[in-house]
Design a protein around this motif. Structure first.
Motif, PDB file in Angstrom:
ATOM      1  N   ARG A   8      20.705  20.588  31.102  1.00  0.00           N
ATOM      2  CA  ARG A   8      19.447  19.833  30.931  1.00  0.00           C
ATOM      3  C   ARG A   8      18.657  19.800  32.222  1.00  0.00           C
ATOM      4  O   ARG A   8      17.458  19.989  32.243  1.00  0.00           O
ATOM      5  N   ARG A   9      19.402  19.536  33.288  1.00  0.00           N
ATOM      6  CA  ARG A   9      18.723  19.411  34.575  1.00  0.00           C
ATOM      7  C   ARG A   9      18.044  20.736  34.929  1.00  0.00           C
ATOM      8  O   ARG A   9      16.901  20.765  35.347  1.00  0.00           O
ATOM      9  N   ASN A  10      18.783  21.802  34.713  1.00  0.00           N
ATOM     10  CA  ASN A  10      18.222  23.124  35.034  1.00  0.00           C
ATOM     11  C   ASN A  10      16.972  23.407  34.201  1.00  0.00           C
ATOM     12  O   ASN A  10      15.971  23.902  34.694  1.00  0.00           O
ATOM     13  N   PHE A  11      17.070  23.060  32.908  1.00  0.00           N
ATOM     14  CA  PHE A  11      15.938  23.322  32.015  1.00  0.00           C
ATOM     15  C   PHE A  11      14.734  22.490  32.432  1.00  0.00           C
ATOM     16  O   PHE A  11      13.610  22.960  32.501  1.00  0.00           O
ATOM     17  N   ASP A  53      12.452  22.525  23.230  1.00  0.00           N
ATOM     18  CA  ASP A  53      13.505  21.591  23.622  1.00  0.00           C
ATOM     19  C   ASP A  53      13.216  20.255  22.947  1.00  0.00           C
ATOM     20  O   ASP A  53      12.320  19.514  23.361  1.00  0.00           O
ATOM     21  N   VAL A  54      13.971  19.979  21.912  1.00  0.00           N
ATOM     22  CA  VAL A  54      13.706  18.804  21.086  1.00  0.00           C
ATOM     23  C   VAL A  54      13.867  17.513  21.894  1.00  0.00           C
ATOM     24  O   VAL A  54      13.164  16.525  21.665  1.00  0.00           O
ATOM     25  N   ASN A  55      14.774  17.536  22.864  1.00  0.00           N
ATOM     26  CA  ASN A  55      14.988  16.326  23.668  1.00  0.00           C
ATOM     27  C   ASN A  55      13.769  15.951  24.494  1.00  0.00           C
ATOM     28  O   ASN A  55      13.585  14.796  24.862  1.00  0.00           O
ATOM     29  N   LYS A  56      12.952  16.948  24.800  1.00  0.00           N
ATOM     30  CA  LYS A  56      11.759  16.678  25.621  1.00  0.00           C
ATOM     31  C   LYS A  56      10.554  16.288  24.775  1.00  0.00           C
ATOM     32  O   LYS A  56       9.530  15.893  25.313  1.00  0.00           O
ATOM     33  N   LEU A  57      10.685  16.470  23.486  1.00  0.00           N
ATOM     34  CA  LEU A  57       9.558  16.114  22.609  1.00  0.00           C
ATOM     35  C   LEU A  57       9.676  14.637  22.267  1.00  0.00           C
ATOM     36  O   LEU A  57      10.246  14.272  21.248  1.00  0.00           O
ATOM     37  N   THR A  58       9.135  13.807  23.113  1.00  0.00           N
ATOM     38  CA  THR A  58       9.310  12.368  22.899  1.00  0.00           C
ATOM     39  C   THR A  58       8.638  11.908  21.612  1.00  0.00           C
ATOM     40  O   THR A  58       9.062  10.933  20.996  1.00  0.00           O
ATOM     41  N   GLN A 221      20.412  32.409  29.742  1.00  0.00           N
ATOM     42  CA  GLN A 221      21.319  31.511  30.454  1.00  0.00           C
ATOM     43  C   GLN A 221      21.904  30.436  29.536  1.00  0.00           C
ATOM     44  O   GLN A 221      23.096  30.158  29.577  1.00  0.00           O
ATOM     45  N   TYR A 222      21.072  29.853  28.705  1.00  0.00           N
ATOM     46  CA  TYR A 222      21.528  28.683  27.934  1.00  0.00           C
ATOM     47  C   TYR A 222      21.580  28.913  26.425  1.00  0.00           C
ATOM     48  O   TYR A 222      22.028  28.052  25.690  1.00  0.00           O
ATOM     49  N   GLY A 223      21.088  30.048  25.963  1.00  0.00           N
ATOM     50  CA  GLY A 223      21.070  30.291  24.519  1.00  0.00           C
ATOM     51  C   GLY A 223      19.963  29.495  23.856  1.00  0.00           C
ATOM     52  O   GLY A 223      19.215  28.774  24.511  1.00  0.00           O
ATOM     53  N   GLY A 224      19.861  29.652  22.564  1.00  0.00           N
ATOM     54  CA  GLY A 224      18.852  28.890  21.806  1.00  0.00           C
ATOM     55  C   GLY A 224      19.273  28.877  20.349  1.00  0.00           C
ATOM     56  O   GLY A 224      19.616  29.920  19.797  1.00  0.00           O
ATOM     57  N   THR A 225      19.263  27.689  19.751  1.00  0.00           N
ATOM     58  CA  THR A 225      19.774  27.548  18.380  1.00  0.00           C
ATOM     59  C   THR A 225      18.725  27.983  17.373  1.00  0.00           C
ATOM     60  O   THR A 225      17.545  27.670  17.525  1.00  0.00           O
ATOM     61  N   VAL A 237      11.689  31.761  16.838  1.00  0.00           N
ATOM     62  CA  VAL A 237      11.570  30.383  17.316  1.00  0.00           C
ATOM     63  C   VAL A 237      12.980  29.835  17.507  1.00  0.00           C
ATOM     64  O   VAL A 237      13.796  29.881  16.596  1.00  0.00           O
ATOM     65  N   ARG A 238      13.253  29.365  18.706  1.00  0.00           N
ATOM     66  CA  ARG A 238      14.588  28.844  19.025  1.00  0.00           C
ATOM     67  C   ARG A 238      14.474  27.389  19.494  1.00  0.00           C
ATOM     68  O   ARG A 238      13.431  26.978  19.994  1.00  0.00           O
ATOM     69  N   TYR A 239      15.571  26.670  19.340  1.00  0.00           N
ATOM     70  CA  TYR A 239      15.555  25.243  19.679  1.00  0.00           C
ATOM     71  C   TYR A 239      16.675  24.900  20.647  1.00  0.00           C
ATOM     72  O   TYR A 239      17.756  25.511  20.621  1.00  0.00           O
ATOM     73  N   TRP A 240      16.415  23.881  21.423  1.00  0.00           N
ATOM     74  CA  TRP A 240      17.470  23.201  22.175  1.00  0.00           C
ATOM     75  C   TRP A 240      17.533  21.766  21.658  1.00  0.00           C
ATOM     76  O   TRP A 240      16.514  21.152  21.367  1.00  0.00           O
TER      77      TRP A 240
END
Lengths: 242, 405
Positions: A8-11, A53-58, A221-225, A237-240
């Motif tokens: 997460r930090r890297n992203f 990155d779903v976590n960043k989509l507040t 580096q991190y893949g994408g779902t 279209v890929r998701y985290w």
């Protein structure tokens, strides 16, 4: 620090850097999405893709949806009911039954490499451009809706009425099917899709075939779902975070 | 082909003939009006939406197309399998098939969102990976084969007679492909829980025999009664048992289909939705299974009702209604169950994710479908008026010299 937190930090830092680059030196960053001369054919050397990155989509994608709506002008059809109104992109709330974990994410056309909508279309109206963007050619769409039956993501809408005042860059018409076209009109001018610009902290757009592109680097580096990865459609279209 | 059979047109053009033709003509006109209304306003005047994308017109269209294939089966049995008793029935069988196909196709065509763009297909690109594109070839090819087939049966100079059996054989295999092609529209939709099964293709083949035989039986009985021709029990009993046997086969394939689905955990949800308490369960159990299948089988095989024509008419009508229910449950029920984007999760959105989709057809949709039925019957009646499709008699003694009553 756990491995996930490290990711997460890297992203985050990657995106922060990306955002800063867009702000500070847009000319340099935009080499990701280069404008294509109008007389030049679409190249299959490029495959456009998107990482969310779903976590960043507040807001769960509300800003993206609003930007898409503004860009393409869908969703306020005068006579159609709520179930008939077009929705190119929607916010889906997902709650895992056992754990109760809930996330909200924007879902739209996933721009599959082997798109079921393209396979089933009798006329070739549902088509994939050489650069991987899946869209509908409204001029030859007969409005049979077979692609809507075939799409695993329910990404397509049918225009149920006569439309007026369409956006110049987005031809739409009664009796044809439509969906997210990754803002081809903008991409061909070297811009990002509208949704990406509306949520730069969480979305990344770029060339999946270019190993030096930002999106390829972070995906490597991190893949994408993929949603419904079991179908083997190799989505663009890929998701985290899902 | 039985050489001693005499065929004739409908000779009597009395009030009754024009009343029947006028009635079906009116149905056709009403359907045309419904098309104009839907086309002018757009599909917002229908009950269809972005979740239920194929509605009542498609139920009619698919039913008629599948029934068309089955209606031609009567001719096939006479030609390919050499059953002489069926041979006098062949002309009507082939023509009825063509009429039903025309009715079904026109409904399918007139429901398209942009019908004007169809013309582009004539000189444009056709994607042969699409089952729809295959079907365009299969449907138009079927009409062409039926035309040749009718010629081989009707040519008075006997030039065409040598083509009778080959054409009948080609017709049979073409029908297999056509009905499988129609079933495969659903069989290859990988993401839909209720459709991703290749067994739908053979299911549609046997279902076509049920619909086609039922319609053929009713048409034969009605026209023979109205034109004062004799229709014996020998022919009717063949049709009666054909109907019941194919109903039993449909039930068998339905059983296999549902049991296979129930075995797979990922299909538990949709099977429960269709079979157990969902909005389509009554239609499935009572419409398709009890009244559409079991009751007609009882009416055919119950020894007390042997040679009872009313029982046969009721059985055929129920089989048609059961078939309609079957298509409705497959088509609308299958779309009504939500797509599973995230297994083991509950989903919600403004676009009906995670919810059962409701559908109620509006009047124009029904009328468009009924218009297709009207057109098919108009074509049939006009065909019977201008061509010699009907044997002058199907009395037991004429179709089966060994028949003992």
């Amino acid at each position: 620090m756990s491995k996930i937190n490290s990711y997460r930090r890297n992203f985050l830092s990657g995106l922060a850097g990306t955002a800063a680059a867009v702000t500070v030196a847009p000319g340099i960053f935009l080499r990701e999405v280069q404008a294509k001369p109008a007389d030049e054919p679409i190249s299959d050397k490029v495959r456009w893709g998107m990482l969310i990155d779903v976590n960043k989509l507040t807001d769960g994608g509300d800003a993206c949806i609003a930007a898409c709506k503004k860009e393409h002008g869908w969703g306020d059809e005068e006579h159609s009911n709520d179930l008939q109104d077009a929705q190119w992109i929607r916010k889906v709330k997902v709650t895992e039954k056992m754990t109760g974990k809930t996330v909200s994410l924007p879902v739209m056309c996933q721009h599959c490499e082997t798109a079921p909508c393209v396979d089933v279309c009798p006329t070739g109206a549902s088509m994939k451009r050489a650069d991987g963007i899946v869209q509908v050619n409204k001029h030859i769409c007969i409005g049979c809706r077979y692609c809507m039956m075939a799409c695993p993501y329910k990404a397509r809408s049918f225009v149920h009425e006569t439309l007026v005042d369409q956006r110049p860059g987005t031809p739409r018409g009664k009796g044809t099917v439509e969906s997210c076209n990754m803002c081809v009109n903008r991409v061909d001018e070297g811009k990002n899709p509208a949704c990406v610009d509306a949520a730069p902290q969480a979305m990344l757009f770029g060339d999946l075939n270019d190993e030096n592109s930002q999106i390829s680097k972070v995906l490597k580096q991190y893949g994408g779902t993929q949603i419904r990865a079991d179908l083997g459609l190799n989505t663009g279209v890929r998701y985290w975070g899902i | 082909m039985a050489t001693n059979t005499v065929f004739s047109e409908i000779k009597n053009s009395g009030l009754g003939f024009w009343a029947v033709l006028g009635f079906f003509g009116l149905m056709t006109l009403v359907g045309a009006g419904a098309f104009y209304y839907m086309h002018h306003h757009g599909h917002h005047v229908t009950g269809m939406n972005n979740q239920i994308v194929w509605g009542m017109p498609h139920v009619f269209a698919i039913f008629l197309i599948v029934a068309a294939s089955g209606a031609a089966n009567v001719a096939t049995v006479g030609t390919v399998f050499g059953k002489k008793i069926y041979q006098p029935l062949g002309r009507l069988s082939a023509f009825l098939a063509a009429a039903l196909l025309v009715g079904g196709l026109i409904v399918l065509l007139l429901d398209l969102g942009s019908i004007g763009h169809v013309i582009e297909m004539a000189y444009g690109y056709i994607n042969f990976k699409s089952i729809f594109a295959w079907n365009i070839i299969l449907y138009s090819g079927f009409i062409a084969i039926l035309a040749v087939y009718l010629w081989t049966m009707m040519d008075r100079s006997k030039v065409a007679k040598k083509f009778y059996k080959p054409t009948g054989t080609i017709n049979m295999f073409w029908r297999f492909m056509l009905t499988m092609g129609t079933g495969s529209i659903f069989g290859f939709l990988v993401a839909r829980q209720y459709y991703d099964a290749a067994i739908l293709a053979p299911l549609f083949i046997v279902a076509s025999y049920v619909y086609g035989t039922a319609i053929y039986t009713l048409v034969l009985m009605a026209t023979f009664k109205m034109t004062g021709r004799e229709l014996g029990d020998a022919v009717l009993n063949r049709l009666r048992y054909t109907l019941a046997i194919f109903i039993a086969l449909v039930l068998f394939l339905e059983l296999v289909r549902h049991l296979t689905n129930i075995y797979a955990t990922e299909h538990h949800g949709v099977e429960s939705f269709i079979l157990n308490g969902g909005p389509f369960s009554n239609l499935f159990w009572y419409g398709q299974i009890v009244f559409g299948s079991l009751v007609p089988m009882f009416l055919v095989w119950c020894t007390f009702l042997r040679n009872n024509r009313t029982a046969l008419v009721v059985a055929a009508i129920l089989a048609i209604m059961g078939g309609f229910a079957q298509i409705y449950v497959i088509l609308i029920g299958g779309q009504s169950y939500p797509l599973v984007l995230f297994p083991n999760s509950e989903t919600s959105s403004t676009f009906s994710d995670g919810v059962y989709n409701a559908y109620s057809a509006t009047l124009p949709e029904y009328l468009l479908g009924i218009g297709g039925v009207g057109l098919a019957l108009c074509v049939l009646i006009i065909g019977m008026k201008i061509f010699r499709l009907l044997p002058t008699t199907l009395a037991d003694a004429s179709v089966d010299p060994h028949h003992s009553s």
